[in-house]
Design an enzyme around this catalytic site. Structure first.
Site, PDB file in Angstrom:
ATOM      1  CE  LYS A  65     -32.413 -23.105 -31.597  1.00 57.58           C
ATOM      2  NZ  LYS A  65     -33.717 -23.110 -30.941  1.00 57.58           N
TER       3      LYS A  65
ATOM      4  N   GLY B 216     -33.941 -19.254 -28.791  1.00 56.83           N
ATOM      5  CA  GLY B 216     -32.995 -18.136 -28.922  1.00 56.83           C
ATOM      6  C   GLY B 216     -33.058 -17.185 -27.734  1.00 56.83           C
ATOM      7  NE  ARG B 217     -39.344 -16.255 -26.993  1.00 56.67           N
ATOM      8  CZ  ARG B 217     -39.607 -16.867 -28.134  1.00 56.67           C
ATOM      9  NH1 ARG B 217     -38.819 -16.670 -29.176  1.00 56.67           N
ATOM     10  NH2 ARG B 217     -40.645 -17.664 -28.266  1.00 56.67           N
TER      11      ARG B 217
ATOM     12  CD  GLU C 126     -31.574  -9.233 -39.350  1.00 54.90           C
ATOM     13  OE1 GLU C 126     -31.431 -10.463 -39.517  1.00 54.90           O
ATOM     14  OE2 GLU C 126     -32.682  -8.695 -39.169  1.00 54.90           O
TER      15      GLU C 126
ATOM     16  CG  HIS D  57     -35.994  13.877 -14.905  1.00 57.79           C
ATOM     17  ND1 HIS D  57     -36.312  15.025 -14.215  1.00 57.79           N
ATOM     18  CD2 HIS D  57     -35.410  13.036 -14.008  1.00 57.79           C
ATOM     19  CE1 HIS D  57     -35.908  14.904 -12.951  1.00 57.79           C
ATOM     20  NE2 HIS D  57     -35.362  13.698 -12.802  1.00 57.79           N
TER      21      HIS D  57
ATOM     22  CE  LYS E  10     -36.312 -13.910 -39.251  1.00 59.67           C
ATOM     23  NZ  LYS E  10     -35.987 -15.196 -38.623  1.00 59.67           N
TER      24      LYS E  10
ATOM     25  CD  GLU F 280     -38.554 -13.643 -30.878  1.00 66.00           C
ATOM     26  OE1 GLU F 280     -37.765 -14.408 -30.302  1.00 66.00           O
ATOM     27  OE2 GLU F 280     -38.203 -12.912 -31.826  1.00 66.00           O
TER      28      GLU F 280
HETATM   29  O1  F6P Z   1     -36.104 -12.869 -35.061  1.00 70.00           O
HETATM   30  C1  F6P Z   1     -36.396 -14.128 -34.638  1.00 70.00           C
HETATM   31  C2  F6P Z   1     -35.243 -14.888 -34.083  1.00 70.00           C
HETATM   32  O2  F6P Z   1     -35.381 -16.190 -34.522  1.00 70.00           O
HETATM   33  C3  F6P Z   1     -35.160 -14.837 -32.564  1.00 70.00           C
HETATM   34  O3  F6P Z   1     -36.042 -15.693 -31.965  1.00 70.00           O
HETATM   35  C4  F6P Z   1     -33.731 -15.185 -32.346  1.00 70.00           C
HETATM   36  O4  F6P Z   1     -33.315 -14.890 -31.052  1.00 70.00           O
HETATM   37  C5  F6P Z   1     -33.078 -14.345 -33.409  1.00 70.00           C
HETATM   38  O5  F6P Z   1     -33.963 -14.419 -34.503  1.00 70.00           O
HETATM   39  C6  F6P Z   1     -31.689 -14.752 -33.812  1.00 70.00           C
HETATM   40  O6  F6P Z   1     -31.647 -16.049 -34.322  1.00 70.00           O
HETATM   41  P1  F6P Z   1     -30.284 -16.808 -34.534  1.00 70.00           P
HETATM   42  O7  F6P Z   1     -29.643 -16.977 -33.194  1.00 70.00           O
HETATM   43  O8  F6P Z   1     -30.639 -18.101 -35.165  1.00 70.00           O
HETATM   44  O9  F6P Z   1     -29.411 -15.965 -35.428  1.00 70.00           O
END
Ligand code: F6P
Length: 528
Positions: A209, A270-271, A215, A387, A496, A356
């Site tokens: 987003k 995002g979620r 990452e 199990h 972060k 979240e």
């Molecule tokens: O870790 C927090 C967060 O902002 C989530 O809410 C989101 O889904 C994820 O990081 C990834 O964010 P982006 O889509 O901006 O890379």
């Protein structure tokens, strides 16, 4: 501010309502000693009374520690806390995500073209233009014989939703493409994946987003370097054809070297973004028609949530149950038990959605809450969980409500498996409730352990869409009652920032200003 927002803004805090006080009293008088077995004996129609059909999902709530009196008080709580006004404000596009000053409009992503919604007409037109372009691209990619592999690089909502849905709807996969998901900054994940890929037949979807998540940016850059290194000596390959951006930050994607992007908007959390361009991996898997059916299933649940009376509104009943268990019974976790191996990432997806969204400790004005919020969600597909940790669910000291999901229809023809799977789901819910008195001691099951049973006729794009929308709305309802902002996530920021500070210290060895534990661990890591 519309009338709905104004009404919601003046709601009382849940623990200051008359209903909350009465629920406390009800719990002390009847709730604490509530016995499910007795409840079924006393009411022959309990199953009918406490089951709830909703679009694509049938829910049996009867094995929960509630009765008509509990539900009546919980509904009163919802009314006193103005949940309906809050819901209407969300659907109307009011900026209910107050800490970020944003609307919350993932429901608009699945609203059909042409519906009447005045104020949101411009947003709806943009949604449909982007959806059409994204689905046309998905079809082109599906038809491209040169592309064999599609790799989604994203994390959190930019990974969990599409990954869960791609796995869940594998039976509908018709593209012949292999879908991969890389999320972790741990290079082992990407390195292992790259070994399986040929650059010329691979498309990378860079899903973020913000297009700033460390990452995703690290993985995207490494994938690009790999791509360039692998193809550099050969005839030039058009990088732009192999890297696609799914983002609201088109400028950052362009700066990365991406020319094809599919966008969405800041009012999509995002979620809650699997319904947007972030759903492209799913669209590639099940095709445009399948993706539209996924949206339609979710929209049917939206309409149910928006229009059904509170007493027969499934997301409302589930959200109220969550508050009853969390705040009155004190149950602090919920086990998610999908009896379908294709739903193996569903628990992980729900973890982000619930924890979240509702893992908050202050109300909208920043005041500390005097009551619990998000439970811990956890689980694995059945029968595997039986199990592993079902021992604890049956005989442990903590009561953990279990939420089963089962699907009537199997999409394989292996004799005997599906009846056995369904029998196990039913048997576990039954055993949790009934328990068993043996010779006392080790072999006794106390029973009276609550569960909810969600039943789908078939696992299809439409039913999955409805199931996920149901979960989104039940999280909305409990978050609304708790008076928190379910749509921000400030709690992920500190880690972060600290990681950025620590990373260069791993090279330099500088431990200045670090606590003794972090400094000690850093020192040990540097000795390798
Ligand atoms: O870790 C927090 C967060 O902002 C989530 O809410 C989101 O889904 C994820 O990081 C990834 O964010 P982006 O889509 O901006 O890379």
């Amino acid at each position: 501010m519309t009338a709905q927002t104004a009404e919601w803004a003046h709601r009382p805090r849940c623990d200051q309502t008359a209903a909350w006080a009465m629920l406390g009293q009800h719990f002390r008088q009847d709730g604490a000693a509530f016995d499910l077995r007795q409840a079924f004996t006393d009411d022959a129609r309990r199953f009918e009374r406490l089951s709830q059909p909703a679009p694509h999902v049938f829910a049996d709530l009867s094995k929960n520690r509630i009765d008509a009196a509990t539900e009546a008080l919980l509904l009163q709580l919802a009314r006193e806390c103005r949940v309906e006004a809050h819901r209407d404000a969300m659907f109307a596009g009011e900026p209910i995500n107050a800490t970020e000053g944003r609307a919350v409009l993932h429901t608009l992503l699945r609203a059909p073209r042409g519906a009447q919604d005045g104020a949101l007409a411009a947003e709806r037109a943009e949604v449909h233009a982007t959806l059409d372009a994204m689905l046309a691209f998905a079809e082109t990619l599906r038809a491209d014989p040169h592309i064999t592999d599609v790799v989604n690089i994203g994390i959190g909502g930019s990974d969990l939703g599409p990954q869960m849905a791609v796995l869940a709807l594998d039976a509908f996969a018709g593209s012949g493409k292999r879908l991969h998901f890389v999320s972790n900054v741990d290079g082992h994940e990407l390195a292992a994946k790259l070994k399986q890929l040929q650059p010329r037949s691979t498309v990378f979807l860079i899903a973020s987003k913000t297009f700033t998540t460390i990452e995703t940016m690290t993985n995207a850059l490494s994938a690009k370097r790999w791509f360039e290194a692998q193809t550099g000596a050969e005839a030039p390959v058009d990088i732009a054809r192999h890297f696609i951006g799914l983002t609201t930050n088109v400028a950052a994607a362009r700066a990365f070297g991406i020319s094809t992007t599919f966008g969405f908007w800041d009012w999509v959390g995002g979620r809650y973004s699997v319904w947007s361009a972030i759903g492209l991996p799913l669209a590639v898997t099940i095709g445009a028609e399948g993706f539209r059916a996924f949206l339609a299933g979710a929209h049917a649940m939206d309409e149910h949530f928006r229009t059904a009376p509170l007493e027969s509104n499934l997301p409302v009943r589930l959200g109220l149950l969550d508050v009853w268990y969390r705040n009155f019974h004190g149950f602090s976790s919920r086990c998610i038990a999908p009896y379908h191996s294709a739903l193996r990432r569903y628990p992980a997806y729900l973890q982000q959605l619930e924890m979240e969204s509702n893992g908050k400790r202050v109300d909208l004005s920043g005041q500390a809450l005097g009551y619990g919020t998000s439970p811990v969600l956890w689980g694995e597909p059945g029968t595997n969980g039986q199990h592993a940790y079902f021992q604890m669910l049956h005989q442990g000291t903590d009561v953990v409500p279990v939420e089963f999901v089962a699907v009537k229809k199997a999409r394989h023809d292996l004799a005997g498996h599906h009846p056995m799977l369904l029998a196990n789901a039913l048997a576990q819910a039954q055993a949790l409730m009934q328990g068993k008195v043996d010779q006392g001691g080790q072999k006794d099951f106390p029973g009276n352990r609550p569960s909810t049973f969600l039943l789908l006729d078939d696992l299809t794009p439409a039913s999955l869409g409805a199931l996920i929308a149901l979960q989104e709305h039940r999280v909305f309802v409990s978050g609304s009652l708790w008076g928190i902002n379910s749509f921000d996530q400030w709690g992920v920021e500190l880690g972060k920032v600290l990681a950025k500070d620590i990373e260069p210290r791993l090279a330099s060895g500088d431990t200045n200003g670090l606590d003794a534990s972090t400094a000690g661990l850093l020192g040990r890591i540097r000795t390798i």
